[in-house]
Design a protein around this motif. Structure first.
Motif, PDB file in Angstrom:
ATOM      1  N   SER A   1       0.836  -1.208   0.000  1.00  0.00           N
ATOM      2  CA  SER A   1       0.000   0.000   0.000  1.00  0.00           C
ATOM      3  C   SER A   1       0.867   1.253   0.000  1.00  0.00           C
ATOM      4  CB  SER A   1      -0.938   0.004   1.211  1.00  0.00           C
ATOM      5  OG  SER A   1      -0.200   0.057   2.424  1.00  0.00           O
ATOM      6  N   ALA A   2       2.024   1.183   0.678  1.00  0.00           N
ATOM      7  CA  ALA A   2       2.932   2.329   0.714  1.00  0.00           C
ATOM      8  C   ALA A   2       3.651   2.511  -0.614  1.00  0.00           C
ATOM      9  CB  ALA A   2       3.941   2.151   1.846  1.00  0.00           C
ATOM     10  N   LEU A   3       4.114   1.417  -1.194  1.00  0.00           N
ATOM     11  CA  LEU A   3       4.854   1.507  -2.458  1.00  0.00           C
ATOM     12  C   LEU A   3       3.980   1.994  -3.606  1.00  0.00           C
ATOM     13  CD1 LEU A   3       6.948  -1.779  -2.234  1.00  0.00           C
ATOM     14  CD2 LEU A   3       7.830   0.561  -2.133  1.00  0.00           C
ATOM     15  N   ASN A   4       2.705   1.639  -3.563  1.00  0.00           N
ATOM     16  CA  ASN A   4       1.803   2.002  -4.654  1.00  0.00           C
ATOM     17  C   ASN A   4       0.887   3.171  -4.314  1.00  0.00           C
ATOM     18  OD1 ASN A   4       2.224  -0.312  -6.766  1.00  0.00           O
ATOM     19  ND2 ASN A   4       2.096  -1.352  -4.790  1.00  0.00           N
ATOM     20  N   ASN A   5       1.011   3.677  -3.091  1.00  0.00           N
ATOM     21  CA  ASN A   5       0.227   4.827  -2.640  1.00  0.00           C
ATOM     22  C   ASN A   5      -1.269   4.594  -2.853  1.00  0.00           C
ATOM     23  OD1 ASN A   5      -0.119   7.363  -1.477  1.00  0.00           O
ATOM     24  ND2 ASN A   5      -0.038   8.417  -3.453  1.00  0.00           N
TER      25      ASN A   5
ATOM     26  N   GLU B   1      -7.645  -1.587  -2.314  1.00  0.00           N
ATOM     27  CA  GLU B   1      -7.139  -1.725  -3.678  1.00  0.00           C
ATOM     28  C   GLU B   1      -6.149  -2.866  -3.824  1.00  0.00           C
ATOM     29  OE1 GLU B   1      -6.403   2.202  -5.732  1.00  0.00           O
ATOM     30  OE2 GLU B   1      -6.782   2.951  -3.693  1.00  0.00           O
ATOM     31  N   LEU B   2      -5.645  -3.371  -2.705  1.00  0.00           N
ATOM     32  CA  LEU B   2      -4.702  -4.494  -2.746  1.00  0.00           C
ATOM     33  C   LEU B   2      -5.384  -5.797  -3.142  1.00  0.00           C
ATOM     34  CD1 LEU B   2      -2.611  -3.716   0.448  1.00  0.00           C
ATOM     35  CD2 LEU B   2      -1.803  -3.615  -1.911  1.00  0.00           C
ATOM     36  N   ARG B   3      -6.715  -5.793  -3.177  1.00  0.00           N
ATOM     37  CA  ARG B   3      -7.439  -6.997  -3.597  1.00  0.00           C
ATOM     38  C   ARG B   3      -7.403  -7.191  -5.108  1.00  0.00           C
ATOM     39  NH1 ARG B   3     -13.103  -5.937  -0.836  1.00  0.00           N
ATOM     40  NH2 ARG B   3     -12.542  -3.823  -1.495  1.00  0.00           N
ATOM     41  N   SER B   4      -6.845  -6.222  -5.820  1.00  0.00           N
ATOM     42  CA  SER B   4      -6.698  -6.354  -7.271  1.00  0.00           C
ATOM     43  C   SER B   4      -5.821  -7.566  -7.599  1.00  0.00           C
ATOM     44  CB  SER B   4      -6.060  -5.094  -7.851  1.00  0.00           C
ATOM     45  OG  SER B   4      -5.695  -5.285  -9.197  1.00  0.00           O
TER      46      SER B   4
ATOM     47  N   VAL C   1       5.244   6.906   4.682  1.00  0.00           N
ATOM     48  CA  VAL C   1       5.998   7.197   3.469  1.00  0.00           C
ATOM     49  C   VAL C   1       5.567   8.542   2.873  1.00  0.00           C
ATOM     50  CG1 VAL C   1       6.355   6.485   1.072  1.00  0.00           C
ATOM     51  CG2 VAL C   1       6.578   4.809   2.913  1.00  0.00           C
ATOM     52  N   VAL C   2       4.255   8.789   2.829  1.00  0.00           N
ATOM     53  CA  VAL C   2       3.747  10.048   2.280  1.00  0.00           C
ATOM     54  C   VAL C   2       4.278  11.247   3.061  1.00  0.00           C
ATOM     55  CG1 VAL C   2       1.644  11.446   2.081  1.00  0.00           C
ATOM     56  CG2 VAL C   2       1.681   9.117   1.190  1.00  0.00           C
ATOM     57  N   HIS C   3       4.403  11.091   4.378  1.00  0.00           N
ATOM     58  CA  HIS C   3       4.857  12.198   5.219  1.00  0.00           C
ATOM     59  C   HIS C   3       6.352  12.131   5.523  1.00  0.00           C
ATOM     60  CE1 HIS C   3       0.445  12.165   6.055  1.00  0.00           C
ATOM     61  NE2 HIS C   3       0.633  13.471   5.972  1.00  0.00           N
TER      62      HIS C   3
ATOM     63  N   ALA D   1      14.342   2.261   0.332  1.00  0.00           N
ATOM     64  CA  ALA D   1      14.735   3.165  -0.745  1.00  0.00           C
ATOM     65  C   ALA D   1      13.718   4.269  -0.947  1.00  0.00           C
ATOM     66  CB  ALA D   1      14.921   2.388  -2.039  1.00  0.00           C
ATOM     67  N   LYS D   2      12.434   3.914  -0.818  1.00  0.00           N
ATOM     68  CA  LYS D   2      11.357   4.889  -0.972  1.00  0.00           C
ATOM     69  C   LYS D   2      11.484   5.985   0.084  1.00  0.00           C
ATOM     70  CE  LYS D   2       7.036   5.559  -2.786  1.00  0.00           C
ATOM     71  NZ  LYS D   2       6.660   5.527  -4.197  1.00  0.00           N
TER      72      LYS D   2
END
Length: 300
Positions: free
Chosen positions: A193-197, A202-205, A257-259, A295-296
């Protein structure tokens, strides 16, 4: 009524302070301005003042006879937070750790005396801070607590009475198993979820199925090596159920990650890598998630 110190005023710390202050005297140790009021918000309901006292470290003193000290900081923050608070721990108090990932239990237990009980509380309550002083409660979830040393396993009446105000709380005699099961959920949800923001749902895709399957398979192999019985199918079912229940939520790691904050990835996928080395079990998928999150964080 117990006298409780909560160390850390993140989302979980504020949620717990809101519920625990209904029947206990709660003090929250914060690095932010201690004079500001904090609020609890749920849905469209009016915000409620959290009935707790907020203090800074220099306001702690040895006259505070806390019955229970609850650490709600992130896994990597626990050693420093404990070192700062340790001089103020009464001899007969109970200590509760609560964070994502593994680690810290043995290290903290070694620093307690024979009259201090150690517990771990794991929770799937969901929330986030909409600003520094307001916590939004976004999802129900079960909280589970269990003893981590002999004293906690033998006598938990005081702690049980103090924590009963936490919604959907239950006790277990095998907290390590429950922590590992929560770890599996974190592996499935947090890094991707963090890597794909993206939000948890949505991870159920289908495009994420293979990496989730492979990362959890590695972790279940580690669990088996530790003597735990956690079938892969159970781990997958639980992870996808949590994705559904929290489908509109962002994970704590996505928020970190966003912050541009340090994440708990070292206590999640990093733990699996470390245990893989110990048991000679290959963990390439968890290694990759660990490296990508690190790395992110470094380039945000």
């Amino acid at each position: 009524m117990a006298n409780i110190l909560i160390v850390g005023d993140g989302a979980i710390g504020l949620l717990l302070s809101h519920f625990l202050s209904a029947s206990n005297h709660v003090t929250v140790l914060t690095r932010k301005a201690s004079t500001n009021t904090r609020f609890y918000s749920r849905g469209n309901n009016a915000s409620k003042k959290i009935n707790a006292q907020f203090i800074s470290l220099n306001q702690l003193n040895k006259n505070n006879e806390f019955d229970l000290v609850l650490f709600t900081v992130k896994a990597f923050q626990v050693p420093d937070a404990f070192a700062q608070v340790k001089p103020f721990l009464p001899k007969g108090c109970s200590v509760v750790l609560s964070h994502n990932g593994m680690g810290n239990v043995d290290e903290i237990n070694d620093q307690l005396n024979s009259t201090q009980a150690l517990y771990f509380l794991t929770t799937s309550m969901a929330g986030y801070k909409s600003n520094l002083y307001i916590v939004q409660h976004t999802g129900e979830g079960q909280s589970v607590v269990g003893g981590c040393n002999s004293l906690a396993l033998q006598n938990n009446e005081v702690t049980a009475e103090a924590l009963k105000a936490v919604p959907n709380i239950k006790w277990t005699d095998n907290i390590h198993q429950l922590r590992f099961e929560k770890l599996l959920v974190n592996i499935a949800i947090n890094p991707l979820s963090a890597l794909n923001n993206i939000k948890n749902g949505e991870l159920r895709s289908p495009k994420y199925n293979a990496i989730i399957f492979s990362a959890l398979n590695e972790a279940c192999n580690i669990a088996k090596a530790q003597g735990l019985d956690i079938p892969l199918i159970k781990a997958l079912n639980t992870a996808y159920k949590i994705m559904e229940l929290t489908c509109d939520n962002y994970s704590s790691m996505q928020q970190d990650v966003v912050h541009n904050r340090t994440t708990e990835i070292a206590a999640i996928c990093g733990y699996i890598r470390q245990q893989g080395k110990l048991y000679n079990i290959k963990t390439p998928y968890n290694n990759e998630l660990l490296a990508k999150i690190e790395a992110k964080k470094s380039v945000v």
